[in-house]
Design a protein around this motif. Structure first.
Motif, PDB file in Angstrom:
ATOM      1  N   CYS A  42       0.843  -1.180   0.000  1.00 10.73           N
ATOM      2  CA  CYS A  42       0.000   0.000   0.000  1.00 10.73           C
ATOM      3  C   CYS A  42       0.887   1.243   0.000  1.00 10.73           C
ATOM      4  N   ASP A  43       0.270   2.399  -0.210  1.00  5.69           N
ATOM      5  CA  ASP A  43       1.027   3.647  -0.294  1.00  5.69           C
ATOM      6  C   ASP A  43       1.888   3.833   0.950  1.00  5.69           C
ATOM      7  N   GLY A  44       3.148   4.153   0.738  1.00  7.28           N
ATOM      8  CA  GLY A  44       4.067   4.384   1.842  1.00  7.28           C
ATOM      9  C   GLY A  44       4.945   3.197   2.149  1.00  7.28           C
ATOM     10  N   ASP A  45       4.501   1.986   1.796  1.00  5.80           N
ATOM     11  CA  ASP A  45       5.305   0.803   2.105  1.00  5.80           C
ATOM     12  C   ASP A  45       6.674   0.859   1.433  1.00  5.80           C
ATOM     13  N   GLU A  46       6.736   1.418   0.226  1.00  5.37           N
ATOM     14  CA  GLU A  46       8.013   1.460  -0.489  1.00  5.37           C
ATOM     15  C   GLU A  46       9.066   2.224   0.299  1.00  5.37           C
ATOM     16  N   LEU A  47       8.669   3.301   0.952  1.00  5.85           N
ATOM     17  CA  LEU A  47       9.619   4.067   1.754  1.00  5.85           C
ATOM     18  C   LEU A  47      10.143   3.222   2.915  1.00  5.85           C
ATOM     19  N   LEU A  48       9.255   2.488   3.573  1.00  7.96           N
ATOM     20  CA  LEU A  48       9.674   1.614   4.664  1.00  7.96           C
ATOM     21  C   LEU A  48      10.641   0.548   4.174  1.00  7.96           C
ATOM     22  N   LEU A  49      10.282  -0.097   3.073  1.00 10.44           N
ATOM     23  CA  LEU A  49      11.079  -1.200   2.560  1.00 10.44           C
ATOM     24  C   LEU A  49      12.443  -0.728   2.073  1.00 10.44           C
ATOM     25  N   ALA A  50      12.472   0.426   1.416  1.00  5.71           N
ATOM     26  CA  ALA A  50      13.736   0.943   0.886  1.00  5.71           C
ATOM     27  C   ALA A  50      14.705   1.306   1.995  1.00  5.71           C
ATOM     28  N   ALA A  51      14.184   1.642   3.173  1.00  6.50           N
ATOM     29  CA  ALA A  51      15.054   2.015   4.294  1.00  6.50           C
ATOM     30  C   ALA A  51      15.722   0.804   4.932  1.00  6.50           C
ATOM     31  N   CYS A  52      15.233  -0.394   4.618  1.00  5.94           N
ATOM     32  CA  CYS A  52      15.753  -1.620   5.240  1.00  5.94           C
ATOM     33  C   CYS A  52      16.714  -2.309   4.280  1.00  5.94           C
ATOM     34  N   GLN A  53      17.998  -2.110   4.504  1.00  4.85           N
ATOM     35  CA  GLN A  53      19.030  -2.613   3.597  1.00  4.85           C
ATOM     36  C   GLN A  53      19.795  -3.800   4.177  1.00  4.85           C
ATOM     37  N   GLY A  54      19.352  -4.316   5.286  1.00  3.57           N
ATOM     38  CA  GLY A  54      20.010  -5.454   5.921  1.00  3.57           C
ATOM     39  C   GLY A  54      19.034  -6.166   6.827  1.00  3.57           C
ATOM     40  N   PRO A  55      19.484  -7.165   7.568  1.00  3.53           N
ATOM     41  CA  PRO A  55      18.589  -7.960   8.415  1.00  3.53           C
ATOM     42  C   PRO A  55      17.648  -7.100   9.253  1.00  3.53           C
ATOM     43  N   THR A  56      16.354  -7.396   9.144  1.00  6.30           N
ATOM     44  CA  THR A  56      15.319  -6.525   9.707  1.00  6.30           C
ATOM     45  C   THR A  56      14.370  -7.312  10.603  1.00  6.30           C
ATOM     46  N   LEU A  57      14.094  -6.757  11.764  1.00  8.36           N
ATOM     47  CA  LEU A  57      13.132  -7.310  12.707  1.00  8.36           C
ATOM     48  C   LEU A  57      11.847  -6.500  12.582  1.00  8.36           C
ATOM     49  N   ASP A  58      10.765  -7.157  12.201  1.00  7.55           N
ATOM     50  CA  ASP A  58       9.474  -6.501  11.997  1.00  7.55           C
ATOM     51  C   ASP A  58       8.611  -6.740  13.230  1.00  7.55           C
ATOM     52  N   ILE A  59       8.564  -5.727  14.111  1.00  4.77           N
ATOM     53  CA  ILE A  59       7.839  -5.846  15.380  1.00  4.77           C
ATOM     54  C   ILE A  59       6.353  -5.576  15.157  1.00  4.77           C
ATOM     55  N   GLY A  60       5.504  -6.494  15.642  1.00  8.97           N
ATOM     56  CA  GLY A  60       4.076  -6.369  15.387  1.00  8.97           C
ATOM     57  C   GLY A  60       3.801  -6.594  13.913  1.00  8.97           C
ATOM     58  N   CYS A  61       4.319  -7.694  13.378  1.00  6.56           N
ATOM     59  CA  CYS A  61       4.316  -7.912  11.925  1.00  6.56           C
ATOM     60  C   CYS A  61       2.929  -8.104  11.343  1.00  6.56           C
ATOM     61  N   GLY A  62       1.916  -8.385  12.204  1.00  5.34           N
ATOM     62  CA  GLY A  62       0.574  -8.587  11.667  1.00  5.34           C
ATOM     63  C   GLY A  62       0.562  -9.749  10.684  1.00  5.34           C
ATOM     64  N   PRO A  63      -0.198  -9.640   9.593  1.00  6.32           N
ATOM     65  CA  PRO A  63      -0.262 -10.740   8.632  1.00  6.32           C
ATOM     66  C   PRO A  63       0.937 -10.840   7.698  1.00  6.32           C
ATOM     67  N   GLY A  64       1.965 -10.021   7.929  1.00 11.32           N
ATOM     68  CA  GLY A  64       3.256 -10.268   7.306  1.00 11.32           C
ATOM     69  C   GLY A  64       3.530  -9.655   5.957  1.00 11.32           C
ATOM     70  N   ARG A  65       2.790  -8.617   5.569  1.00 10.82           N
ATOM     71  CA  ARG A  65       3.027  -8.080   4.224  1.00 10.82           C
ATOM     72  C   ARG A  65       4.429  -7.491   4.082  1.00 10.82           C
ATOM     73  N   LEU A  66       4.944  -6.829   5.129  1.00 17.18           N
ATOM     74  CA  LEU A  66       6.265  -6.203   5.032  1.00 17.18           C
ATOM     75  C   LEU A  66       7.377  -7.238   5.148  1.00 17.18           C
ATOM     76  N   ALA A  67       7.237  -8.182   6.065  1.00 12.68           N
ATOM     77  CA  ALA A  67       8.243  -9.233   6.199  1.00 12.68           C
ATOM     78  C   ALA A  67       8.364 -10.026   4.905  1.00 12.68           C
ATOM     79  N   ALA A  68       7.223 -10.325   4.277  1.00 13.69           N
ATOM     80  CA  ALA A  68       7.240 -11.067   3.021  1.00 13.69           C
ATOM     81  C   ALA A  68       7.850 -10.235   1.899  1.00 13.69           C
ATOM     82  N   ALA A  69       7.512  -8.946   1.852  1.00 10.13           N
ATOM     83  CA  ALA A  69       8.051  -8.076   0.805  1.00 10.13           C
ATOM     84  C   ALA A  69       9.560  -7.933   0.933  1.00 10.13           C
TER      85      ALA A  69
END
Length: 215
Positions: A42-69
């Motif tokens: 969804c809108d804004g996710d690209e900014l979050l994902l682009a900021a993560c350039q190495g091993p990432t811990l997704d706290i409160g991952c919910g159904p996992g869209r960001l961890a999967a991406a």
């Protein structure tokens, strides 16, 4: 500092895509963006994902869209959630997830490159400073926290809330728990209290974000 969180099952309704709201102590309802949680992006996710350039811990991952991406981009990630339903949904997307409280012992403490607090998860436990201090324990040298915030002018709010589903005619009353909301204008002071500093803030559509590092 230990904060006990027993709210995992409270959010299962939203994780399963049902329309739901948080009820505040004054009776006001705040509808939750369950469509965003369950979409692939969804809108804004690209900014979050682009900021993560190495091993990432997704706290409160919910159904996992960001961890999967992140996994699709070749970035190692681990989702953490206090809801078993969230962990199951994240694993179904092909991502790795752990059913655990963020304040419990976690794998790789002190070595993570990034920690994600998306979708309002800066409010977990109702004490953003305690949460950010915990994040500094999880990050490795030079690591950062990528945080989603409320719009400028929102400040800091703490509320006792409970979850209500709009798709269930008769439902038992949910338990009350504490949540917090942090606006862009409040994050610098909270970060400083946790010995962190703000690298940048940015808005995308109706969403706002910041990246924090240890001072």
């Amino acid at each position: 500092m230990t904060i006990s969180l027993n709210i995992g099952n409270e959010f299962d309704t939203g994780l399963l895509g049902r329309r739901c709201s948080l009820e505040l102590a004054n009776g006001k309802l705040v509808e939750l963006p369950v469509d965003r949680w369950t979409e692939d992006s969804c809108d804004g996710d690209e900014l979050l994902l682009a900021a993560c350039q190495g091993p990432t811990l997704d706290i409160g991952c919910g159904p996992g869209r960001l961890a999967a991406a992140l996994g699709e981009r070749g970035v190692a990630s681990l989702g953490v959630d206090s809801s078993r339903t969230a962990v199951d949904l994240t694993r179904r997307r092909g991502a790795v997830a752990l059913h655990r409280n963020v304040f419990d012992r976690l794998p790789g403490e002190g070595r993570w490159r990034h920690v994600l607090l998306a979708d309002g998860n800066i409010g977990i436990g109702g004490d953003p400073v305690a949460l950010l201090r915990r994040i500094t324990e999880l990050l490795g040298a030079g690591g950062s926290a990528v945080v989603e915030l409320d719009p400028p002018g929102s400040g800091l709010r703490h509320e006792r809330v409970r979850l209500l589903s709009h798709d269930v005619e008769e439902q038992p009353e949910g338990s009350w728990f504490t949540w917090a909301w942090v606006g862009v204008d409040a994050i610098a002071d909270l970060a400083a209290q946790a010995a962190m500093c703000v690298e940048w803030t940015a808005g995308r559509g109706h969403r706002w974000f910041a990246e924090l590092r240890r001072s």
